[in-house]
Write an enzyme that holds these catalytic residues in place. Structure first.
Site, short mmCIF file in Angstrom:
data_model
loop_
_atom_site.label_atom_id
_atom_site.label_comp_id
_atom_site.label_asym_id
_atom_site.label_seq_id
_atom_site.Cartn_x
_atom_site.Cartn_y
_atom_site.Cartn_z
N GLY A 11 15.71 -21.64 -28.67
CA GLY A 11 16.07 -21.66 -27.31
C GLY A 11 17.06 -22.85 -26.94
O GLY A 11 16.79 -23.98 -27.54
N ARG A 72 18.35 -16.69 -33.15
CA ARG A 72 16.95 -16.64 -33.64
C ARG A 72 17.13 -15.81 -34.79
O ARG A 72 18.03 -14.84 -34.80
CB ARG A 72 15.94 -16.04 -32.68
CG ARG A 72 15.82 -16.79 -31.47
CD ARG A 72 14.35 -16.23 -30.60
NE ARG A 72 14.69 -16.96 -29.36
CZ ARG A 72 14.28 -18.23 -28.89
NH1 ARG A 72 13.58 -18.89 -29.76
NH2 ARG A 72 14.19 -18.60 -27.81
N ASP A 103 9.83 -25.84 -32.15
CA ASP A 103 8.63 -25.79 -32.99
C ASP A 103 8.85 -24.82 -34.11
O ASP A 103 8.70 -25.01 -35.39
CB ASP A 103 7.00 -25.52 -32.66
CG ASP A 103 7.15 -24.15 -31.72
OD1 ASP A 103 8.09 -23.86 -31.24
OD2 ASP A 103 5.98 -23.91 -31.36
N THR A 126 13.65 -28.79 -26.70
CA THR A 126 13.41 -27.72 -26.30
C THR A 126 13.01 -28.17 -24.73
O THR A 126 12.31 -29.23 -24.76
CB THR A 126 12.24 -26.74 -27.01
OG1 THR A 126 11.48 -25.93 -26.24
CG2 THR A 126 11.16 -28.08 -27.47
N ASP A 128 10.69 -27.02 -23.35
CA ASP A 128 9.31 -26.75 -23.21
C ASP A 128 8.30 -27.76 -23.44
O ASP A 128 7.22 -27.81 -22.98
CB ASP A 128 8.69 -25.54 -24.30
CG ASP A 128 9.16 -24.24 -24.01
OD1 ASP A 128 9.48 -24.02 -22.76
OD2 ASP A 128 9.32 -23.48 -24.84
N ARG A 155 10.52 -24.61 -0.55
CA ARG A 155 9.55 -25.07 0.70
C ARG A 155 10.36 -25.29 1.94
O ARG A 155 9.65 -24.96 2.81
CB ARG A 155 9.35 -26.68 0.23
CG ARG A 155 8.15 -27.07 0.58
CD ARG A 155 7.79 -28.41 0.43
NE ARG A 155 6.72 -28.38 -0.68
CZ ARG A 155 5.36 -28.29 -0.61
NH1 ARG A 155 5.07 -27.59 0.50
NH2 ARG A 155 4.74 -28.08 -1.61
N ARG A 163 4.81 -19.21 5.14
CA ARG A 163 4.47 -18.46 4.17
C ARG A 163 3.94 -18.96 2.99
O ARG A 163 4.23 -20.25 2.85
CB ARG A 163 5.66 -17.67 3.83
CG ARG A 163 5.76 -16.26 4.47
CD ARG A 163 7.19 -15.22 3.98
NE ARG A 163 7.40 -14.46 4.77
CZ ARG A 163 8.52 -14.15 5.12
NH1 ARG A 163 9.61 -14.70 4.69
NH2 ARG A 163 8.74 -13.21 5.98
N LYS A 214 -3.08 -25.28 7.48
CA LYS A 214 -1.81 -25.56 6.52
C LYS A 214 -1.03 -24.07 6.78
O LYS A 214 -1.64 -23.32 6.57
CB LYS A 214 -2.31 -25.77 5.25
CG LYS A 214 -1.16 -26.22 4.51
CD LYS A 214 -1.53 -26.94 3.12
CE LYS A 214 -0.68 -27.70 2.33
NZ LYS A 214 -0.80 -28.74 1.46
N SER A 216 1.96 -23.11 5.36
CA SER A 216 2.70 -22.86 4.28
C SER A 216 2.39 -23.33 2.94
O SER A 216 1.84 -24.46 3.00
CB SER A 216 4.22 -23.11 4.49
OG SER A 216 4.38 -24.46 4.15
N GLU A 223 4.77 -19.00 -16.68
CA GLU A 223 5.03 -17.56 -16.90
C GLU A 223 3.66 -17.10 -17.72
O GLU A 223 3.40 -16.02 -17.57
CB GLU A 223 6.34 -17.23 -17.68
CG GLU A 223 6.46 -17.93 -18.90
CD GLU A 223 8.16 -17.69 -19.37
OE1 GLU A 223 8.83 -18.53 -19.88
OE2 GLU A 223 8.51 -16.51 -19.21
P1 ATP Z 1 12.03 -22.88 -28.42
O1 ATP Z 1 10.72 -23.47 -28.19
O2 ATP Z 1 13.04 -23.65 -27.43
O3 ATP Z 1 12.08 -21.39 -28.16
P2 ATP Z 1 12.12 -22.75 -31.24
O4 ATP Z 1 13.05 -23.62 -32.28
O5 ATP Z 1 10.42 -22.84 -31.25
O6 ATP Z 1 12.72 -23.12 -29.92
P3 ATP Z 1 11.82 -20.24 -32.44
O7 ATP Z 1 12.83 -18.82 -32.13
O8 ATP Z 1 10.52 -20.13 -32.51
O9 ATP Z 1 12.59 -21.21 -31.54
O10 ATP Z 1 12.31 -20.68 -33.95
C1 ATP Z 1 13.89 -20.56 -34.38
C2 ATP Z 1 14.10 -20.04 -35.68
O11 ATP Z 1 13.49 -20.89 -36.66
C3 ATP Z 1 13.64 -18.62 -35.90
O12 ATP Z 1 14.38 -17.42 -35.44
C4 ATP Z 1 13.30 -18.47 -37.40
O13 ATP Z 1 14.60 -18.20 -37.88
C5 ATP Z 1 12.86 -19.99 -37.82
N1 ATP Z 1 11.67 -20.02 -37.92
C6 ATP Z 1 10.65 -20.02 -36.84
N2 ATP Z 1 9.35 -20.03 -37.43
C7 ATP Z 1 9.45 -19.99 -38.82
C8 ATP Z 1 8.52 -20.16 -40.03
N3 ATP Z 1 7.17 -20.18 -39.98
N4 ATP Z 1 9.30 -20.01 -41.33
C9 ATP Z 1 10.55 -20.13 -41.25
N5 ATP Z 1 11.39 -20.17 -40.34
C10 ATP Z 1 10.82 -20.10 -39.23
#
Ligand code: ATP
Length: 340
Positions: A11, A72, A103, A126, A128, A155, A163, A214, A216, A223
């Site tokens: 992402g 991805r 990650d 990221t 996150d 707010r 609400r 209160k 509101s 998510e």
């Molecule tokens: P975000 O958390 O912001 O979505 P991210 O790096 O975790 O970012 P992912 O889509 O999980 O996003 O991973 C990015 C890319 O890394 C994947 O599309 C894949 O190609 C590669 N990848 C993820 N996990 C593995 C794994 N276990 N082994 C090899 N490649 C991986």
């Protein structure tokens, strides 16, 4: 090392551009060439590469998203896919990589390292904030501030119409954004995936607030905190009480936008540090407790990065300086035998 590659993956996060810029500029300062790999691992497999000079990264510091694009890749999850990627890196003369992502990106980078011995340094990017070993990831601060601005506006409406608002923020499996936004925005309830969410308890809490006068309330929901997100949680609560409420899903507006100063600075520092590590110029300061420090040193010592001088510090012990990994490992061993 003469030539390194940089890519963004997973992402997108505000501040990724600032990190790319820092990588290019620091590499230039150390006499290294940089190749930008487009579209993450997908582009690496296809050999989508462009040389990046110092001028190519001018005026991107303040821009959200990533100029290198991101993707991805299913193919990279396979051994064949990773072999193709390693082949393309070799053909382009890339000897080390800076991976900017989350990650999943780091897991992929580890595979590349283990299977094809490509030295990789990860830069945590990221929104996150869910990466181990770093307090903040690049993009998190911007995402929190963007969501907070939206909550402040909601707010105003919530107060005027008396609400309850259920606001869904990003976070499928981590509640960092919800927690920070909820605290900073004065939410009455914060629901995160890490903690069990009980609709009945929340319903009672909201009724109690009403009884106390209160008119509101704001409920912030990550998510992934409840099946169906904020709407799902509201429906579950309405099985217990009739509460007049609206749902707002903030969605992708949290991903984009110009990075905050904090994210720009973090990205610039980490991008520069990643290149220094690849070039073997790092003086490492280890803050890991116990045996982890040793395991980490051993893993990193497998011929990947070879700084000439390291500062080693384990919590509760006196810091020391060692020349290279071998000396650092021997010293750590001594400390362990001495009962440290
Ligand atoms: P975000 O958390 O912001 O979505 P991210 O790096 O975790 O970012 P992912 O889509 O999980 O996003 O991973 C990015 C890319 O890394 C994947 O599309 C894949 O190609 C590669 N990848 C993820 N996990 C593995 C794994 N276990 N082994 C090899 N490649 C991986």
């Amino acid at each position: 090392m003469k030539r390194i590659g940089v890519f963004t993956s997973g992402g997108d996060a505000p501040g990724m551009n600032a990190a790319i810029r820092a990588v290019v500029r620091q590499a230039y300062a150390l006499g290294l060439e940089v190749i930008g790999i487009r579209r993450g691992y997908a582009g690496m497999i296809l050999g989508e590469m462009v040389p990046l000079g110092v001028r190519d990264v001018a005026n991107i510091l303040q821009r959200g998203g990533t100029v290198l694009l991101t993707a991805r890749s299913q193919e990279f999850l396979t051994e064949e896919g990773r072999a193709k990627a390693a082949e393309k890196l070799k053909a382009a003369g890339i000897e080390g990589l800076v991976a900017i992502g989350g990650d999943g990106t780091f897991r992929g980078a580890m595979r590349l390292l283990e299977e094809h011995k490509v030295p990789v340094v990860g830069v945590p990017g990221t929104i996150d904030n869910d990466l181990y070993g770093t307090d903040y990831t690049i993009g998190f601060d911007t995402a929190v501030n963007t969501a907070l601005e939206a909550i402040d506006r909601i707010r105003d409406t919530a107060a005027s119409h008396e609400r309850v608002f259920f606001i869904e923020v990003m976070g499928r499996s981590s509640g960092f954004i919800a927690l920070d936004v909820g605290l900073a925005g004065g939410a009455e309830v914060i629901a995160v995936p890490e903690e069990p969410v009980d609709p009945k308890t929340i319903a009672e809490g909201l009724m109690e607030s009403l009884r106390r006068g209160k008119s509101s309330s704001i409920v912030v929901v990550a998510e992934g905190a409840y099946p169906g997100g904020a709407a799902g949680l509201l429906a579950a609560i309405q099985e217990h009480v009739r509460v007049e409420a609206r749902v707002t899903v903030l969605g992708h507006i949290q991903r984009g936008g110009s990075p905050t100063a904090k994210d720009r600075i973090l990205a610039s520092r980490l991008g520069a540090a990643a290149v220094e590590a690849l070039a073997g110029r790092t003086r490492y300061l280890l803050l890991l407790p116990g045996p982890e420090a040793r395991a980490w040193l051993e893993a990193a010592g497998k011929g990947l990065v070879r700084p000439e001088e390291l500062s080693v510090w384990r919590r509760g012990e006196t810091p020391f300086t060692a020349k290279g990994w071998d000396e650092a490992l021997a010293r750590l061993e001594e400390v362990a035998h001495a009962g440290g």
